[in-house]
Design a protein around this motif. Structure first.
Motif, PDB file in Angstrom:
ATOM      1  N   LEU A 196       0.860  -1.188   0.000  1.00  0.00           N
ATOM      2  CA  LEU A 196       0.000   0.000   0.000  1.00  0.00           C
ATOM      3  C   LEU A 196       0.890   1.229   0.000  1.00  0.00           C
ATOM      4  O   LEU A 196       1.685   1.424   0.926  1.00  0.00           O
ATOM      5  CB  LEU A 196      -0.899  -0.002   1.242  1.00  0.00           C
ATOM      6  N   GLU A 197       0.789   2.049  -1.030  1.00  0.00           N
ATOM      7  CA  GLU A 197       1.653   3.233  -1.172  1.00  0.00           C
ATOM      8  C   GLU A 197       0.752   4.471  -1.277  1.00  0.00           C
ATOM      9  O   GLU A 197      -0.179   4.500  -2.076  1.00  0.00           O
ATOM     10  CB  GLU A 197       2.541   3.088  -2.411  1.00  0.00           C
ATOM     11  N   GLY A 198       1.063   5.482  -0.481  1.00  0.00           N
ATOM     12  CA  GLY A 198       0.244   6.682  -0.490  1.00  0.00           C
ATOM     13  C   GLY A 198       0.423   7.540  -1.731  1.00  0.00           C
ATOM     14  O   GLY A 198      -0.519   8.173  -2.210  1.00  0.00           O
ATOM     15  N   THR A 210      20.504   9.884  -5.905  1.00  0.00           N
ATOM     16  CA  THR A 210      20.974   9.938  -7.294  1.00  0.00           C
ATOM     17  C   THR A 210      22.186   9.035  -7.561  1.00  0.00           C
ATOM     18  O   THR A 210      22.471   8.730  -8.706  1.00  0.00           O
ATOM     19  CB  THR A 210      21.384  11.387  -7.661  1.00  0.00           C
ATOM     20  N   VAL A 211      22.912   8.667  -6.508  1.00  0.00           N
ATOM     21  CA  VAL A 211      24.127   7.841  -6.665  1.00  0.00           C
ATOM     22  C   VAL A 211      23.898   6.537  -5.908  1.00  0.00           C
ATOM     23  O   VAL A 211      23.578   6.574  -4.721  1.00  0.00           O
ATOM     24  CB  VAL A 211      25.357   8.525  -6.037  1.00  0.00           C
ATOM     25  N   PHE A 212      24.094   5.413  -6.580  1.00  0.00           N
ATOM     26  CA  PHE A 212      23.682   4.155  -5.968  1.00  0.00           C
ATOM     27  C   PHE A 212      24.849   3.178  -5.866  1.00  0.00           C
ATOM     28  O   PHE A 212      25.683   3.099  -6.770  1.00  0.00           O
ATOM     29  CB  PHE A 212      22.537   3.536  -6.775  1.00  0.00           C
ATOM     30  N   HIS A 221       5.174  11.546   3.353  1.00  0.00           N
ATOM     31  CA  HIS A 221       4.632  11.482   4.723  1.00  0.00           C
ATOM     32  C   HIS A 221       5.676  11.054   5.748  1.00  0.00           C
ATOM     33  O   HIS A 221       5.313  10.536   6.810  1.00  0.00           O
ATOM     34  CB  HIS A 221       3.403  10.563   4.800  1.00  0.00           C
ATOM     35  N   ARG A 222       6.959  11.227   5.439  1.00  0.00           N
ATOM     36  CA  ARG A 222       7.966  10.918   6.465  1.00  0.00           C
ATOM     37  C   ARG A 222       7.875  11.961   7.569  1.00  0.00           C
ATOM     38  O   ARG A 222       7.673  13.149   7.293  1.00  0.00           O
ATOM     39  CB  ARG A 222       9.374  10.930   5.841  1.00  0.00           C
ATOM     40  N   HIS A 223       8.031  11.523   8.803  1.00  0.00           N
ATOM     41  CA  HIS A 223       7.856  12.364   9.976  1.00  0.00           C
ATOM     42  C   HIS A 223       8.539  13.725   9.808  1.00  0.00           C
ATOM     43  O   HIS A 223       9.763  13.791   9.623  1.00  0.00           O
ATOM     44  CB  HIS A 223       8.441  11.622  11.183  1.00  0.00           C
TER      45      HIS A 223
HETATM   46  C1  LIG Z   1      17.989  14.511  -0.984  1.00  0.00           C
HETATM   47  C2  LIG Z   1      18.355  13.071  -0.760  1.00  0.00           C
HETATM   48  C3  LIG Z   1      19.467  12.545  -1.375  1.00  0.00           C
HETATM   49  C4  LIG Z   1      19.820  11.198  -1.181  1.00  0.00           C
HETATM   50  N1  LIG Z   1      20.870  10.696  -1.874  1.00  0.00           N
HETATM   51  C5  LIG Z   1      21.079   9.371  -1.845  1.00  0.00           C
HETATM   52  C6  LIG Z   1      21.965   8.781  -2.773  1.00  0.00           C
HETATM   53  O1  LIG Z   1      22.548   9.463  -3.622  1.00  0.00           O
HETATM   54  N2  LIG Z   1      22.143   7.431  -2.725  1.00  0.00           N
HETATM   55  C7  LIG Z   1      21.444   6.638  -1.855  1.00  0.00           C
HETATM   56  O2  LIG Z   1      21.607   5.414  -1.882  1.00  0.00           O
HETATM   57  N3  LIG Z   1      20.580   7.181  -0.964  1.00  0.00           N
HETATM   58  C8  LIG Z   1      20.364   8.515  -0.962  1.00  0.00           C
HETATM   59  N4  LIG Z   1      19.440   9.066  -0.139  1.00  0.00           N
HETATM   60  C9  LIG Z   1      18.827   8.229   0.908  1.00  0.00           C
HETATM   61  C10 LIG Z   1      17.837   7.240   0.322  1.00  0.00           C
HETATM   62  O3  LIG Z   1      17.028   7.862  -0.626  1.00  0.00           O
HETATM   63  C11 LIG Z   1      16.976   6.671   1.426  1.00  0.00           C
HETATM   64  O4  LIG Z   1      17.751   6.272   2.544  1.00  0.00           O
HETATM   65  C12 LIG Z   1      16.193   5.462   0.954  1.00  0.00           C
HETATM   66  O5  LIG Z   1      15.671   5.658  -0.345  1.00  0.00           O
HETATM   67  C13 LIG Z   1      15.067   5.239   1.954  1.00  0.00           C
HETATM   68  O6  LIG Z   1      14.294   4.157   1.536  1.00  0.00           O
HETATM   69  P1  LIG Z   1      13.150   3.575   2.459  1.00  0.00           P
HETATM   70  O7  LIG Z   1      12.673   2.359   1.795  1.00  0.00           O
HETATM   71  O8  LIG Z   1      13.633   3.461   3.852  1.00  0.00           O
HETATM   72  O9  LIG Z   1      12.005   4.657   2.567  1.00  0.00           O
HETATM   73  P2  LIG Z   1      11.333   5.869   1.682  1.00  0.00           P
HETATM   74  O10 LIG Z   1      12.181   6.132   0.522  1.00  0.00           O
HETATM   75  O11 LIG Z   1      11.078   6.897   2.669  1.00  0.00           O
HETATM   76  O12 LIG Z   1      10.020   5.191   1.189  1.00  0.00           O
HETATM   77  C14 LIG Z   1       8.913   5.034   2.021  1.00  0.00           C
HETATM   78  C15 LIG Z   1       7.657   4.948   1.153  1.00  0.00           C
HETATM   79  O13 LIG Z   1       6.551   4.722   1.998  1.00  0.00           O
HETATM   80  C16 LIG Z   1       5.480   5.568   1.631  1.00  0.00           C
HETATM   81  N5  LIG Z   1       4.691   5.802   2.847  1.00  0.00           N
HETATM   82  C17 LIG Z   1       5.101   6.408   3.970  1.00  0.00           C
HETATM   83  N6  LIG Z   1       4.117   6.401   4.891  1.00  0.00           N
HETATM   84  C18 LIG Z   1       3.082   5.751   4.322  1.00  0.00           C
HETATM   85  C19 LIG Z   1       1.771   5.424   4.778  1.00  0.00           C
HETATM   86  N7  LIG Z   1       1.357   5.754   5.994  1.00  0.00           N
HETATM   87  N8  LIG Z   1       0.944   4.773   3.926  1.00  0.00           N
HETATM   88  C20 LIG Z   1       1.365   4.422   2.683  1.00  0.00           C
HETATM   89  N9  LIG Z   1       2.574   4.726   2.204  1.00  0.00           N
HETATM   90  C21 LIG Z   1       3.427   5.369   3.018  1.00  0.00           C
HETATM   91  C22 LIG Z   1       6.134   6.814   1.101  1.00  0.00           C
HETATM   92  O14 LIG Z   1       5.284   7.509   0.221  1.00  0.00           O
HETATM   93  C23 LIG Z   1       7.356   6.225   0.394  1.00  0.00           C
HETATM   94  O15 LIG Z   1       7.079   5.911  -0.944  1.00  0.00           O
HETATM   95  C24 LIG Z   1      19.049  10.396  -0.316  1.00  0.00           C
HETATM   96  C25 LIG Z   1      17.911  10.918   0.306  1.00  0.00           C
HETATM   97  C26 LIG Z   1      17.551  12.236   0.078  1.00  0.00           C
HETATM   98  C27 LIG Z   1      16.297  12.758   0.692  1.00  0.00           C
END
Ligand SMILES: Cc1cc2nc3c(=O)[nH]c(=O)nc-3n(C[C@H](O)[C@H](O)[C@H](O)COP(=O)(O)OP(=O)(O)OC[C@H]3O[C@@H](n4cnc5c(N)ncnc54)[C@H](O)[C@@H]3O)c2cc1C
Length: 500
Positions: free
Chosen positions: A32-34, A62-64, A439-441
């Motif tokens: 479920l994705e918002g 952007t860099v992986f 919706h991140r805190h």
């Molecule tokens: C500006 C910036 C630059 C970055 N640069 C890099 C980089 O170059 N390389 C790298 O590897 N990482 C980078 N990062 C970090 C990386 O993007 C994150 O650590 C990683 O993508 C986080 O993934 P995640 O799965 O934890 O969560 P998120 O990416 O936060 O995904 C969570 C998902 O859950 C959804 N969601 C949240 N709450 C709810 C809810 N209640 N109901 C339904 N859906 C919900 C959100 O919409 C989102 O799609 C960067 C981050 C930022 C912000």
């Protein structure tokens, strides 16, 4: 009502990786994705302009890394039988200090580069770099054995013990110290080198040398060496590849579905309720949200570990963003794709004094109109004042947002002096924008600052919420931020659910 084996809240890389692995193993999975697209902070968005021009901007990441053997994306790719749409980057990036440029090569060219860039205490610095690389290599080999860190059950403690090797004795002291203490031990006082390290640590560990845990810092400083990659077509192609694998294996994704409650009974999870009023039941719920959001979504008190982390863990940063469409003519062909630019040694980093600039490779024609490049610029920013302005003084909010955009462009100009005159399209974002889309805190992104008290064995594991059947995945949990790290946390959740 249909009961799923697993419901995943959020289609970030952490959530989608868990979902795809579980679906591949035969579980019935619903994500479920918002938002309207997958990927969360590692996604892209399309901007179509009235004149027909079309851009694909990367929203955050952007860099992986993690696509080489031993890396989490690599392991996941092999399990799922998918080909990642990535190509290697060399150099990983260029770092522009106020008076010099440092090319962050991933290969042996880095040895010469670091000596030339930081000549002041070259011999001492070399000892520091060697220790950093040795620690990172040991930690990398350890991570490839997929140890359950932090262990949460006696079985996990045993498995963790079995993955320990004698070489890891060298990690014991670093586990207790900071990068700053390591620099002190090596007698390093060179301000340029410290500023370089701070810039790199800020983007990879969310904190700087004086507080960053040394072991985490050593690994974070190693990113270029383990191999950095560009995602073809934009960051969202990683999430789309995972989504395709999930759908292929019988899983489902629903977009525009914000989960507003995680439902429990007698200490066990029963399912979720969404903002639209839909109720879904499941044996397992995986929350791909921040630790603060998990606590808020729960219909009951969280367990002690999460409660303690909500109170005590360091708050994360927010990000201010610029998304730019720019004439390719403004950018010399020899320019690398990624740049960290630091304006002043005297000012703290973030808040426009340090920016990260990613330029899409000119030969990826899906990203920008012919003759233009799509650029993402970010700077770390403290979140609370953006919320204060947004709520109490919208005019001030707009003013500050415009001021921040100008200041960021000033910093970019140190490396790309003519860029400003060549901007064809510009959109700015603040932490409140990140909140709107993910919706991140409070719009905090990039994971938690990796202090000694919140990293490694002291970070959160997947069961931290203290509710049976509820699992946490993503950059609030071990090992932390980045798509590679959240994939590692997803592998951990996948294995824990299979064993449960
Ligand atoms: C500006 C910036 C630059 C970055 N640069 C890099 C980089 O170059 N390389 C790298 O590897 N990482 C980078 N990062 C970090 C990386 O993007 C994150 O650590 C990683 O993508 C986080 O993934 P995640 O799965 O934890 O969560 P998120 O990416 O936060 O995904 C969570 C998902 O859950 C959804 N969601 C949240 N709450 C709810 C809810 N209640 N109901 C339904 N859906 C919900 C959100 O919409 C989102 O799609 C960067 C981050 C930022 C912000």
């Amino acid at each position: 009502m249909h009961t799923y084996d697993v419901i995943v809240i959020g289609a970030g890389i952490g959530g989608l990786t868990t979902a795809a692995l579980l679906a591949h193993a035969g579980y019935s999975v619903l994500v479920l994705e918002g938002h309207i697209e997958p990927g969360g902070c590692a996604s892209s968005y399309e901007r179509k302009r009235p004149n027909g021009e079309r851009y694909v901007f990367d929203v955050g990441a952007t860099v992986f890394a993690g696509f080489n053997p031993g890396g989490a994306h690599h392991w996941v790719g092999e399990q799922l039988g998918i080909t990642w749409p990535v190509r290697p980057l060399e150099p990983a990036m260029e770092v522009w200090l106020p008076d010099r440029r440092v090319v962050r090569w991933g290969d042996e060219r880095w040895l010469d580069e670091r000596r030339t860039a930081f000549p002041q205490q070259a011999w001492r610095a070399e000892q520091f770099w060697r220790e950093q690389e040795t620690l990172a290599d040991i930690a990398w080999r350890f991570a490839a054995r997929q140890p359950p860190v932090p262990p949460e059950t006696p079985q996990e403690l045993l498995r963790l013990g079995l993955s320990v090797r004698p070489e890891m004795a060298r990690l014991l002291r670093p586990m207790l110290s900071t990068v700053g203490q390591a620099l002190e031990r090596h007698g390093i006082t060179d301000q340029r080198l410290k500023t370089y390290l701070d810039g790199q640590l800020l983007i990879s560990a969310q904190t700087t040398h004086s507080t960053c845990a040394w072991l985490y810092g050593a690994v974070a400083l190693n990113l270029a060496r383990i191999g950095c990659y560009y995602a073809e077509g934009g960051a969202w192609s990683l999430a789309k590849t995972l989504e395709a694998a999930l759908l292929r294996d019988g899983g489902a994704v629903q977009y525009r579905q914000w989960v507003e409650q995680i439902c429990t009974r007698n200490g066990a999870v029963t399912g979720v309720r969404t903002k639209r009023g839909d109720v879904f039941t499941a044996r397992h719920v995986v929350a791909n949200t921040t630790l603060w959001d998990v606590a808020e979504l729960l219909d009951t008190d969280p367990g002690w570990r999460l409660e303690q982390a909500v109170e005590d863990f360091p708050r994360g940063w927010g990000a201010c963003m610029l998304y730019l469409g720019v004439d390719a003519a403004a950018l010399p062909n020899s320019l690398a794709e990624h740049h960290q630019i630091i304006r002043s040694y005297a000012q703290p980093l973030g808040e426009s004094n340090s920016v990260f600039v990613s330029i899409h490779p000119g030969d990826d024609q899906r990203r920008a109109p012919a003759g233009q490049r799509a650029i993402t610029v970010s700077t770390h920013s403290e979140v609370s004042r953006w919320w204060r302005w947004r709520k109490a003084d919208p005019a001030r909010y707009r003013e500050e947002k415009a001021r921040m955009a100008e200041a960021m462009l000033d910093t970019v100009a140190l490396a790309m002096p003519t860029l400003r005159q060549h901007i064809r399209y510009m959109q700015a974002g603040t932490p409140t924008s990140f909140w709107r889309y993910t919706h991140r805190h409070r719009g905090m992104v990039g994971g938690l600052p990796q202090l000694r008290r919140s990293s490694g064995l002291l970070s959160l594991g997947p069961r931290a919420a203290g509710v049976r059947g509820l699992w946490m995945v993503g950059d609030s949990t071990f090992p932390g931020q980045s798509t590679a790290a959240v994939s590692q946390s997803a592998v951990r959740v996948f294995q824990a659910i299979r064993r449960s």
